[in-house]
Design an enzyme around this catalytic site. Structure first.
Site, PDB file in Angstrom:
ATOM      1  N   CYS A   2      57.782  98.859  20.907  1.00 31.53           N
ATOM      2  CA  CYS A   2      58.776  98.908  21.885  1.00 31.53           C
ATOM      3  C   CYS A   2      58.612  99.976  22.871  1.00 31.53           C
ATOM      4  O   CYS A   2      58.480 101.342  22.357  1.00 31.53           O
ATOM      5  CB  CYS A   2      60.103  98.864  21.334  1.00 31.53           C
ATOM      6  N   ARG A  27      52.888  98.923  24.044  1.00 31.29           N
ATOM      7  CA  ARG A  27      53.872  99.288  22.837  1.00 31.29           C
ATOM      8  C   ARG A  27      54.604  97.881  22.427  1.00 31.29           C
ATOM      9  O   ARG A  27      55.205  97.784  21.288  1.00 31.29           O
ATOM     10  CB  ARG A  27      54.815 100.172  23.056  1.00 31.29           C
ATOM     11  N   TRP A  73      59.063  94.631  20.944  1.00 27.88           N
ATOM     12  CA  TRP A  73      58.077  94.062  20.023  1.00 27.88           C
ATOM     13  C   TRP A  73      59.239  93.589  18.791  1.00 27.88           C
ATOM     14  O   TRP A  73      59.627  94.307  17.998  1.00 27.88           O
ATOM     15  CB  TRP A  73      56.980  95.266  19.379  1.00 27.88           C
ATOM     16  N   ASN A  97      64.231 101.673  20.184  1.00 33.09           N
ATOM     17  CA  ASN A  97      62.965 101.690  19.510  1.00 33.09           C
ATOM     18  C   ASN A  97      63.247 102.040  18.133  1.00 33.09           C
ATOM     19  O   ASN A  97      63.622 103.228  17.892  1.00 33.09           O
ATOM     20  CB  ASN A  97      61.893 102.295  20.196  1.00 33.09           C
ATOM     21  N   GLY A  98      62.976 101.196  16.969  1.00 31.76           N
ATOM     22  CA  GLY A  98      63.245 101.712  15.869  1.00 31.76           C
ATOM     23  C   GLY A  98      63.694 100.574  14.865  1.00 31.76           C
ATOM     24  O   GLY A  98      64.023  99.309  15.478  1.00 31.76           O
ATOM     25  N   GLU A 490      36.135  98.189   9.679  1.00 30.45           N
ATOM     26  CA  GLU A 490      36.471  98.719  10.948  1.00 30.45           C
ATOM     27  C   GLU A 490      36.152  97.557  11.612  1.00 30.45           C
ATOM     28  O   GLU A 490      37.063  97.163  12.727  1.00 30.45           O
ATOM     29  CB  GLU A 490      35.831  99.786  11.437  1.00 30.45           C
ATOM     30  N   LYS A 494      38.754  95.010  14.065  1.00 26.93           N
ATOM     31  CA  LYS A 494      38.549  94.770  15.448  1.00 26.93           C
ATOM     32  C   LYS A 494      38.440  93.458  15.851  1.00 26.93           C
ATOM     33  O   LYS A 494      39.042  92.882  16.902  1.00 26.93           O
ATOM     34  CB  LYS A 494      37.278  95.634  15.813  1.00 26.93           C
ATOM     35  N   GLU A 497      41.996  91.284  15.168  1.00 23.81           N
ATOM     36  CA  GLU A 497      42.954  91.462  15.888  1.00 23.81           C
ATOM     37  C   GLU A 497      42.999  90.955  17.256  1.00 23.81           C
ATOM     38  O   GLU A 497      43.960  90.723  17.967  1.00 23.81           O
ATOM     39  CB  GLU A 497      43.438  93.133  15.964  1.00 23.81           C
ATOM     40  N   HIS A 513      30.339  88.350  -6.455  1.00 21.80           N
ATOM     41  CA  HIS A 513      31.384  88.383  -7.539  1.00 21.80           C
ATOM     42  C   HIS A 513      32.575  87.500  -6.846  1.00 21.80           C
ATOM     43  O   HIS A 513      33.718  87.633  -7.381  1.00 21.80           O
ATOM     44  CB  HIS A 513      31.907  89.783  -7.981  1.00 21.80           C
ATOM     45  N   LYS A 612      50.620  98.708  19.986  1.00 21.71           N
ATOM     46  CA  LYS A 612      49.845  99.750  20.024  1.00 21.71           C
ATOM     47  C   LYS A 612      50.327 100.839  18.834  1.00 21.71           C
ATOM     48  O   LYS A 612      49.493 101.216  18.303  1.00 21.71           O
ATOM     49  CB  LYS A 612      49.977 100.387  21.376  1.00 21.71           C
TER      50      LYS A 612
HETATM   51  O1  M6R Z   1      48.468 105.350  15.992  1.00 20.92           O
HETATM   52  P1  M6R Z   1      47.590 105.211  14.720  1.00 20.92           P
HETATM   53  O2  M6R Z   1      46.283 105.398  14.618  1.00 20.92           O
HETATM   54  O3  M6R Z   1      48.471 105.675  13.503  1.00 20.92           O
HETATM   55  O4  M6R Z   1      47.659 103.569  14.445  1.00 20.92           O
HETATM   56  C1  M6R Z   1      47.272 103.127  13.191  1.00 20.92           C
HETATM   57  C2  M6R Z   1      46.977 101.615  13.300  1.00 20.92           C
HETATM   58  O5  M6R Z   1      48.286 101.009  13.558  1.00 20.92           O
HETATM   59  C3  M6R Z   1      46.069 101.375  14.182  1.00 20.92           C
HETATM   60  O6  M6R Z   1      44.666 102.012  14.185  1.00 20.92           O
HETATM   61  C4  M6R Z   1      45.594  99.690  14.566  1.00 20.92           C
HETATM   62  O7  M6R Z   1      45.103  99.298  13.201  1.00 20.92           O
HETATM   63  C5  M6R Z   1      44.741  99.367  15.578  1.00 20.92           C
HETATM   64  N1  M6R Z   1      45.426  98.556  16.445  1.00 20.92           N
HETATM   65  C6  M6R Z   1      43.295  98.756  15.031  1.00 20.92           C
HETATM   66  O8  M6R Z   1      42.601  98.558  16.190  1.00 20.92           O
END
Ligand code: M6R
Length: 617
Positions: A2, A27, A73, A97-98, A490, A494, A497, A513, A612
């Site tokens: 948000c 956000r 969001w 927001n929250g 990682e 990537k 998402e 396994h 984000k």
């Molecule tokens: O702001 P942060 O680094 O704490 O966020 C953590 C995760 O939400 C963030 O890294 C998320 O996994 C990314 N969208 C991945 O690309």
């Protein structure tokens, strides 16, 4: 999670709010809305979908100098106009927001006063609660409401009988504010304020900010006036714009050499060594004097715990390997959302390192708070200056990646890696685990890696071509060993998402396994083979998937000898010592994910269902 903005002053409020919401859209982007004072009344406009839809709806219909705006969001209640913010009840209109955790109980109490919500949101209950407590003094009503609310919140509130004024309070969710000659602004994030000011303050928790066109007054809940601590951003508007790139993600991938330079170079101290013959040699060592992180932080601990979420946690996986290799002390990596439920064993000899781009991730913040409560030392690797995690940690090492707008983290990840490398080197040096000359040579290699990352960007056409072969995949696998396994995790997040292709990261030796049963004809397997000590083992694992018909994309180094029949595509990374290959290989994986998403015609920067910054648990 948000985006929030509020403005009161001398400019067209709806324009300020819409442009602020566009900057904050990363956000959350399910729906958006604004509420403005117009001729003494509060006018509300909402729309499902992106901010552009709201902008069309608002265009030319509002004449106002004060208002609040929100991009959502969804947490409580589906995506609909009625659930979009702002929410109103009686004289109160607010954005939130929250998450209000006790909203159900409060709703029951408020129903007895005849206040029945029209939406399914917890935020409307907060508006109802404040309205029920409002007897003409907004501060009193907000303070009383704060004592009843459980959970996390950042509110901007309009009271219909107090025109041109915005009231704000926060707990757990971020709010920053500034005053300029155009008026006063508040937002969940500095990117929305940057057009107006580089100077701002973070509203402390449990304090109330009152914004008028003449200034901002901050008070404690009891009304005592406090002076906020001003901060300054060093980046400007262009850092938060696309600058000719099609997407923020692509721009941010390209910014990595610069972001690494900014993160590494201020933490390297130039030393001069005088040889017996009088000649001098210069070398560099990691140094955190300017960050105020003394060596004692590293000398007085016997264990490290790393806690973070998502990509930041994956940077931690890499950190663990480095620390254990160089320091020979035990290191664990915790998913921050699990940390506090695992009842972690922490004491004053534990160093807890939390990692976060935003510095506001609710679970990482909770892990940090628990660590402090239990007496551990805390060091955070954070990108956003003045964020909650940065402010609440004993020590902070800022990554200087600049604003990261794309939901998929790229430059923040490699900057976090750089921070881990620097910390590992200094940690090892401070404890006498490595000699100064070894540390100097590793630091020099880290500095040279910046050029290798630059060179990796030249592979983009090859990666674009390879991505075409991933477009129709519905499942794929990343495999690797040691540092390559940490990077596979990682690579997999990537890709998932932003392409919506299901993928899994596997330690290459673990395939047989269970997972090998999923490898069938044509399934893409991205095999990372950058570590020479495990190369032959890795090749055996590639043979295993190849024998089952996998389409193999091999990411390796030029000198690696691998039979051509074992792969369909081979990507040779620019020359770097093995220890630094994660930096260049990360860029390759980011570009593969980027082009695959782009070919699939998806919203690369704002993938579905995500946001984000995750400021709710
Ligand atoms: O702001 P942060 O680094 O704490 O966020 C953590 C995760 O939400 C963030 O890294 C998320 O996994 C990314 N969208 C991945 O690309």
């Amino acid at each position: 999670m948000c985006g929030i903005i509020g403005f009161t002053g001398y400019l067209d409020a709806s324009e300020v709010l819409i442009s602020g919401l566009s900057a904050l859209e990363y956000r959350g982007y399910d729906s958006a809305g604004i509420a403005c004072f117009e001729d003494g009344q509060i006018a509300v406009r909402k729309s499902v979908g992106k901010v552009a839809m709201l902008a069309d709806k608002v265009s030319g219909t509002l004449h106002s100098f004060c208002g609040i705006g929100h991009t959502r969001w969804a947490t409580h209640g589906g995506v609909s106009e009625v659930n979009a913010h702002p929410h109103s009840c009686g004289r109160v209109t607010l954005i939130h927001n929250g998450i209000i955790e006790n909203y159900h109980e409060l709703a029951g109490e408020l129903a007895a006063t005849g206040r029945i919500p029209v939406s399914q949101t917890d935020s409307e209950i907060a508006a109802m609660l404040i309205d029920s407590l409002y007897e003409g003094n907004p501060r009193d009503a907000i303070a009383k409401a704060a004592s009843r609310l459980e959970g996390a919140y950042a509110f901007c509130i309009l009271f219909s009988d107090i025109p041109e004024t915005i009231y704000c309070i926060r707990k757990g969710s971020p709010l920053v504010a500034c005053h300029t000659e155009d008026g006063s602004l508040v937002a969940s994030d500095m990117v929305a304020l940057l057009r107006y000011s580089k100077d701002y303050f973070v509203l402390p928790e449990d304090q109330i900010a009152v914004l008028s066109r003449h200034g901002i007054e901050v008070t404690e809940l009891d009304g005592t006036v406090v002076t906020p601590v001003m901060l300054h951003v060093t980046w400007d508007m262009s850092a938060a714009q696309k600058n000719g790139f099609k997407h923020y993600m692509l721009k941010e991938i390209h910014e990595q050499p610069e972001s690494l330079r900014r993160t590494i170079t201020p933490r390297t101290m130039r030393c001069v060594y005088r040889h017996d013959d009088g000649s001098c040699a210069e070398y560099y060592l990691p140094d955190f004097t300017a960050d105020k992180i003394p060596d004692s932080v590293f000398q007085d601990v016997n264990r490290v715990v790393i806690a973070a979420c998502g990509t930041a946690m994956h940077a931690g996986l890499m950190g663990r390997i480095l620390f254990e290799r160089l320091l020979r002390i035990p290191v664990t990596v915790s998913i921050a959302s699990e940390f506090r439920y695992e009842n972690p064993i922490l004491d004053e000899t534990t160093l807890v390192i939390t990692v976060s781009q935003s510095g506001e991730t609710a679970d990482t913040l909770a892990a940090l708070r628990l660590s402090r409560e239990r007496g551990a030392k805390t060091l955070s690797i954070v990108n956003v200056k003045g964020s909650s995690i940065a402010r609440e940690s004993d020590y902070v090492l800022y990554t200087h990646a600049g604003p990261e707008i794309a939901v998929a983290s790229t430059k923040a990840y490699t900057a976090q890696l750089a921070a881990f490398y620097l910390i590992a080197f200094r940690f090892a040096l401070a404890r006498g685990a490595i000699k100064a000359e070894v540390c100097a040579s590793m630091t020099e290699q880290l500095l040279s890696t910046i050029h290798s990352v630059d060179d990796t960007l030249l592979l983009k056409n090859q990666l674009k071509d390879i991505s075409r072969h991933l477009v129709t995949a519905s499942n794929l696998f990343f495999i690797g060993r040691s540092l390559d396994y940490a990077l596979s995790c990682e690579g997999s997040i990537k890709l998932k998402e932003i392409t919506y292709i299901h993928s899994e990261a596997y330690a290459a030796g673990e395939l047989k396994h269970g997972t090998l049963s999923l490898i069938t004809e044509g399934i893409p397997v991205i095999a990372l083979a950058t570590q020479s000590d495990v190369l032959s083992k890795m090749i055996s694992n590639v043979k295993e998937v190849r024998a089952r018909g996998a389409m193999v994309i091999l990411i390796t180094k030029k000198e690696a000898v691998v039979e051509e029949s074992l792969y369909d595509y081979r990507v040779d990374l620019p020359d770097t010592p093995d220890l630094y290959a994660p930096f260049t290989a990360a860029v390759v994986l980011q570009l593969l994910a980027y082009y695959t998403s782009s070919y699939r015609g998806l919203d690369v920067d704002q993938p579905r269902n995500l946001a984000k910054s995750v400021t709710v648990e």
